[in-house]
Design an enzyme around this catalytic site. Structure first.
Site, PDB file in Angstrom:
ATOM      1  CG  HIS A 187      -7.391 -18.636  -8.294  1.00  0.00           C
ATOM      2  ND1 HIS A 187      -6.629 -17.497  -8.384  1.00  0.00           N
ATOM      3  CD2 HIS A 187      -7.512 -19.109  -9.549  1.00  0.00           C
ATOM      4  CE1 HIS A 187      -6.290 -17.291  -9.649  1.00  0.00           C
ATOM      5  NE2 HIS A 187      -6.817 -18.259 -10.378  1.00  0.00           N
ATOM      6  CD  GLU A 427       3.725  -6.928  -0.130  1.00  0.00           C
ATOM      7  OE1 GLU A 427       2.746  -7.581  -0.539  1.00  0.00           O
ATOM      8  OE2 GLU A 427       4.753  -6.759  -0.808  1.00  0.00           O
ATOM      9  CG  ASP A 451       0.858 -10.855   1.081  1.00  0.00           C
ATOM     10  OD1 ASP A 451       0.289 -11.924   1.353  1.00  0.00           O
ATOM     11  OD2 ASP A 451       1.681 -10.745   0.163  1.00  0.00           O
ATOM     12  CB  CYS A 498      -2.163  -1.945  -5.310  1.00  0.00           C
ATOM     13  SG  CYS A 498      -0.900  -2.788  -4.339  1.00  0.00           S
TER      14      CYS A 498
END
Length: 543
Positions: A187, A427, A451, A498
């Site tokens: 992150h 995904e 994913d 995306c």
């Protein structure tokens, strides 16, 4: 001069003095307390102040890194007010007659260890968060400053940086950051890329480097300590080229996303809420390719109402002024939690009860959201995207529920557009492999490469031990993307990307040649990707 080779998590060059960022060691002593109720009250006051800090940090961070990345502060606020954690602290004060600092330190350590030993990856990640919030509470109780302050622009060096620490850094004074620990898919790494800060990991930093001159080459992952004159000159030239390239990117505003051989595609942005829209518009985004609606559900005690959701969607749609806004329906579960949903603990939540699986088994939640989205469609160009699809049967159930929602809105005489585009996220490998069947039932596909990559490679992208194996450019991933694009077009659906690969400019030409119709990236990457599109070819060269 000493030279160290690490891993780059954001390209760029920085030259400047080093500032060692070490956590202030707070010695917590056990003290006997006579008036335990007064001590509990002192703890509660510190907790309220800490939560207020976190709420303010969330609001400030949204401006820097967007709603999605700022959500870490909402998570910390929820943990700070967790009933079990609070009870453990208050119980220790009352039964052991100890000071609040000591009770917080012990509870924080116990909860951190408990989370670290769990198999669930989400809860493992909470181990570091428990340490973070415990340290914050202790700082408030002892009256210590929250962050290091520094006057001159510096390269920050540290063993590691928590996401909550990264977003608090004064971007105007941070030239780069370099850490010993961390993952290129963590992150914090994503935050660095969002904030456009050159960053390296895997550098064996030392505290005695503090104040020394250094150079960071984010292009090669190289760290130069006390660079010699020749290296310094080389890095200065490289930095100047980078700055000039950034200046030239600003000249691309208003230009078309068109390849050298004439193919034009849509270039949209990923957002978490209204506060991200300003960044989309300032970077000349053509629309919103992914509105992560789950951030309306996180950081609260109950489900958002239809009216709350409608107002949030309407505000974004109106602000985008006729540009397409693709709203992804609730994608919660796995690493995104909402305690009020009372989801059971799972051994492998990434493969568990999440996203569309929750919506289809709890249609009351799903219908509330769909009603809000369709109501917002009356105010602009809205599209709906369904996550984690693995079968045609799921899509059929969704369409049945959508038909019910439209019928209800019509009966209630509530205006909405009947021609709202509907699409699915590709995904999972299953969705990619049956994309020919899915394409005939939707208007578009959006490929979620994050994913799709981890499910195809069977690797947790947050696990730093797998960095050496994790390859988002793997041939299998690219084949699935190509297959999805080809099947989508054959079935009459347009296809976008995306996930993070959409912003990977080393793949832009590859995606153009595959025939992609749209790329959706973080707002800060719109202009770099536009530049890559305009320098790429989309068609085979004519003989």
């Amino acid at each position: 001069m000493e030279v160290f080779q690490g891993k780059s998590i954001f390209k760029g060059v920085a030259i400047g003095p080093l500032l060692y960022y070490g956590k202030k060691e707070t010695t917590v002593r056990r003290e006997k307390i006579e008036d335990t109720e007064a001590e509990v009250a002192r703890y509660k006051e510190a907790r309220e102040k800490s939560v207020a800090q976190l709420r303010q940090l969330h609001d400030d961070s949204v401006k820097k890194v967007g709603e999605e990345n700022a959500a870490i502060f909402d998570v910390h606020a929820m943990l700070m007010e967790d009933e079990d954690f609070c009870e453990a602290i208050e119980n220790a004060i009352r039964t052991q007659n100890v000071n609040a600092e000591y009770a917080v330190a012990v509870a924080g350590e116990n909860f951190s260890k408990m989370f670290a030993e769990m198999e669930d990856e989400y809860f493992k990640a909470r181990s570091a968060d428990m340490k973070d919030i415990s340290e914050r509470l202790i700082r408030v109780l002892t009256g210590e400053d929250e962050m290091h302050s520094f006057e001159e622009p510096s390269i920050i060096i540290a063993d590691d940086l928590m996401p909550s620490e990264t977003v608090q850094l004064d971007k105007e004074k941070v030239l780069a950051f370099v850490t010993r620990l961390g993952s290129s898919n963590s992150h914090t790494a994503i935050l660095a890329r969002t904030m456009n800060i050159p960053a390296l990991i895997d550098i064996p930093i030392r505290e005695d480097w503090n104040g020394k001159l250094a150079a960071v080459d984010g292009h090669t992952g190289t760290f130069y300590l006390d660079p010699d004159e020749e290296t310094l000159h080389e890095m200065e030239e490289k930095r100047d080229r980078d700055l000039e390239a950034r200046r030239l990117l600003q000249e691309l505003k208003g230009k078309k996303n068109i390849s050298l051989d004439g193919k034009e595609i849509n270039l949209y942005a990923n957002i978490g809420g209204l506060k991200d829209v300003a960044a989309v518009l300032s970077n000349d985004g053509g629309g919103v390719g992914l509105f992560r609606s789950e951030f309306l559900y996180i950081g609260r005690d109950s489900l958002p109402t239809e009216e709350e959701q409608f107002q949030a969607y309407k505000a974004v749609v109106e602000t985008m002024a006729g540009k397409r806004v693709i709203i992804r329906t609730l994608d919660i579960g796995a690493d995104k939690k909402a305690d009020y949903l009372e989801l059971e603990k799972e051994d492998n939540p990434a493969l568990g009860y999440r996203a569309i699986r929750i919506c289809l088994t709890r249609p009351d939640i799903f219908k509330t959201q769909l009603r809000a989205i369709f109501r917002a469609s009356a105010f602009g160009k809205v599209a709906i995207m369904y996550p984690m699809i693995t079968s045609v049967e799921e899509l059929d159930k969704i369409h049945t529920i959508v038909a019910e929602v439209k019928k209800e809105l019509t009966a209630d005489k509530i205006p909405f557009k009947d021609d709202v585009e509907e699409g699915v996220m590709i995904e999972t490998p299953a969705a990619a492999l049956i994309s020919d069947d899915l394409a005939r039932k939707v208007d578009f596909f959006s490929i979620g490469t994050n994913d799709l990559t981890q499910y195809t490679l069977a690797m947790d992208r947050q696990n730093s031990r797998l960095d050496v194996f994790y390859n988002p450019h793997h041939k299998a991933i690219l084949r699935l993307i190509r297959m999805t694009i080809e099947n989508g077009h054959k079935g009459g659906a347009w296809v976008g990307i995306c996930g993070e690969l959409g912003a990977d400019t080393t793949l832009t030409e590859t995606f153009l040649r595959m025939g992609v119709d749209e790329l959706s990236v973080s707002p800060s990457m719109i202009l770099p990707v536009r530049d890559a599109i305009r320098k790429s070819h989309a068609y085979p060269e004519k003989e």
